[in-house]
Design a protein around this motif. Sequence first.
Motif, PDB file in Angstrom:
ATOM      1  N   ARG A   1      39.955  53.517  34.035  1.00 31.42           N
ATOM      2  CA  ARG A   1      39.067  54.038  35.069  1.00 31.42           C
ATOM      3  C   ARG A   1      37.621  54.090  34.584  1.00 31.42           C
ATOM      4  O   ARG A   1      36.689  53.767  35.334  1.00 31.42           O
ATOM      5  N   ASP A   2      37.403  54.495  33.315  1.00 31.57           N
ATOM      6  CA  ASP A   2      36.035  54.580  32.795  1.00 31.57           C
ATOM      7  C   ASP A   2      35.352  53.212  32.814  1.00 31.57           C
ATOM      8  O   ASP A   2      34.172  53.085  33.176  1.00 31.57           O
ATOM      9  N   GLN A   3      36.095  52.197  32.426  1.00 30.58           N
ATOM     10  CA  GLN A   3      35.530  50.851  32.434  1.00 30.58           C
ATOM     11  C   GLN A   3      35.229  50.390  33.863  1.00 30.58           C
ATOM     12  O   GLN A   3      34.191  49.778  34.121  1.00 30.58           O
ATOM     13  N   TRP A   4      36.136  50.694  34.793  1.00 29.39           N
ATOM     14  CA  TRP A   4      35.934  50.276  36.189  1.00 29.39           C
ATOM     15  C   TRP A   4      34.700  50.952  36.782  1.00 29.39           C
ATOM     16  O   TRP A   4      33.941  50.330  37.529  1.00 29.39           O
ATOM     17  N   ILE A   5      34.491  52.230  36.462  1.00 27.90           N
ATOM     18  CA  ILE A   5      33.336  52.961  36.985  1.00 27.90           C
ATOM     19  C   ILE A   5      32.037  52.279  36.570  1.00 27.90           C
ATOM     20  O   ILE A   5      31.110  52.111  37.377  1.00 27.90           O
ATOM     21  N   HIS A   6      31.970  51.859  35.306  1.00 29.86           N
ATOM     22  CA  HIS A   6      30.761  51.182  34.826  1.00 29.86           C
ATOM     23  C   HIS A   6      30.574  49.835  35.538  1.00 29.86           C
ATOM     24  O   HIS A   6      29.473  49.527  36.023  1.00 29.86           O
ATOM     25  N   THR A   7      31.630  49.032  35.599  1.00 27.53           N
ATOM     26  CA  THR A   7      31.512  47.709  36.228  1.00 27.53           C
ATOM     27  C   THR A   7      31.203  47.830  37.718  1.00 27.53           C
ATOM     28  O   THR A   7      30.453  47.007  38.275  1.00 27.53           O
ATOM     29  N   ASN A   8      31.726  48.829  38.375  1.00 26.61           N
ATOM     30  CA  ASN A   8      31.445  49.037  39.796  1.00 26.61           C
ATOM     31  C   ASN A   8      29.958  49.338  40.006  1.00 26.61           C
ATOM     32  O   ASN A   8      29.338  48.843  40.953  1.00 26.61           O
ATOM     33  N   LYS A   9      29.396  50.164  39.092  1.00 29.63           N
ATOM     34  CA  LYS A   9      27.969  50.487  39.196  1.00 29.63           C
ATOM     35  C   LYS A   9      27.118  49.214  39.039  1.00 29.63           C
ATOM     36  O   LYS A   9      26.153  48.997  39.773  1.00 29.63           O
ATOM     37  N   VAL A  10      27.497  48.383  38.063  1.00 31.26           N
ATOM     38  CA  VAL A  10      26.741  47.152  37.821  1.00 31.26           C
ATOM     39  C   VAL A  10      26.813  46.230  39.032  1.00 31.26           C
ATOM     40  O   VAL A  10      25.798  45.691  39.494  1.00 31.26           O
TER      41      VAL A  10
END
Length: 367
Positions: free
Chosen positions: A77-86
Amino acid sequence: MEHQVDTAADASISTSPIALPPLPHMSYAKPFPDISKIEVFNGNNFIRWQERVFSILDVHGVAFALTEVEPIDNKLRDQWIHTNKVCRHTIISTLSNELFDVYCLYKEAKQIWDSMTAKYTAKDVGRQKFVIGNYYRWEMSDDKEIKTQINKYHKLVKDLKAENINLQEEFLAGLLIKKLPESWNNYKQQLKHKDKQLSLADLIVHIIIEDKTRKEIKNRYYNKKNLITNPRLLTPPSKRKALALFVENQANIVANVKEWVVDSGAIRHICANKNAFSSYMPVGEGEKIIYLDDSRTAQVLGKGKVLLKLTFGKTLVLNDVLHVPNIRANLVSVALLGKVGVKVSFKSDKIVMTKNNVFVKKGYCNQ
């Protein structure tokens, strides 16, 4: 004694570990993609914009956020949150102000991506049909500059590529040949019979050179009196007179063109059939050409003497006759007849030929 105490104290100090303050926690965030080269999307050319955005996100390894929902696993989830922001930042930063106001409310990049794909893909289908229709309907004409029309063709091909419609190079070159004006039919036939097909870039260079050559030949016609030119160019069609000559055994003399025409606009005698010549001398390939009424060019293969056996046992001798196989009618020049003493008179719908006041031939106007 005091000296020894000081030494011991120094030794005690040098062997004690020095406690350093802990370093502050630093976060090394990955930089956002450089979107400066992506054209702002305003509702047009969606497929091109979509491909560019996806490519740059894919290079940064975050494109999966466009297709995957938020995972349940906390580690992922932490990785997805970052990629979603980008991804979200990249998308909305490349939208026009009007579209930004619409899609900034979405918090997930996938929602924006899916919504825009559903809306603009259907719109692009209609756009693609429009672009394809323009490409196939476009035609070249003789009344426009060839270079201008070549630029137009480039624009049509560019529009196809913008809609993600990529045609093979051979197809684009072949269709350009087909689109050339009717006056270029001979040139088109030459290209079709080439052993190796030209690329689109080479074909365009070839066409421009051919166009330049044609213009130079036309300019030489206006500047030089001895240039072989359009046999009917000197006299307007509305004022031109012609006489169909009736020749004995005509079918045996002329195999391809059975009509001899006395033309007041022709400045050279022209014959289509080599067998009609009593004497003949070949002309070097590309040495001489003529211009026809419809702006086409025709090759002169040779020249010589033709003897026309007229009715009543008379013979008309034509000297320096040009051999042009693809001429539609054999032409007799009134101007050249006059130089050898044959006078052509046009009276009402009749044409009378005399030499030294002696009757030679009479016929009727067919134009």
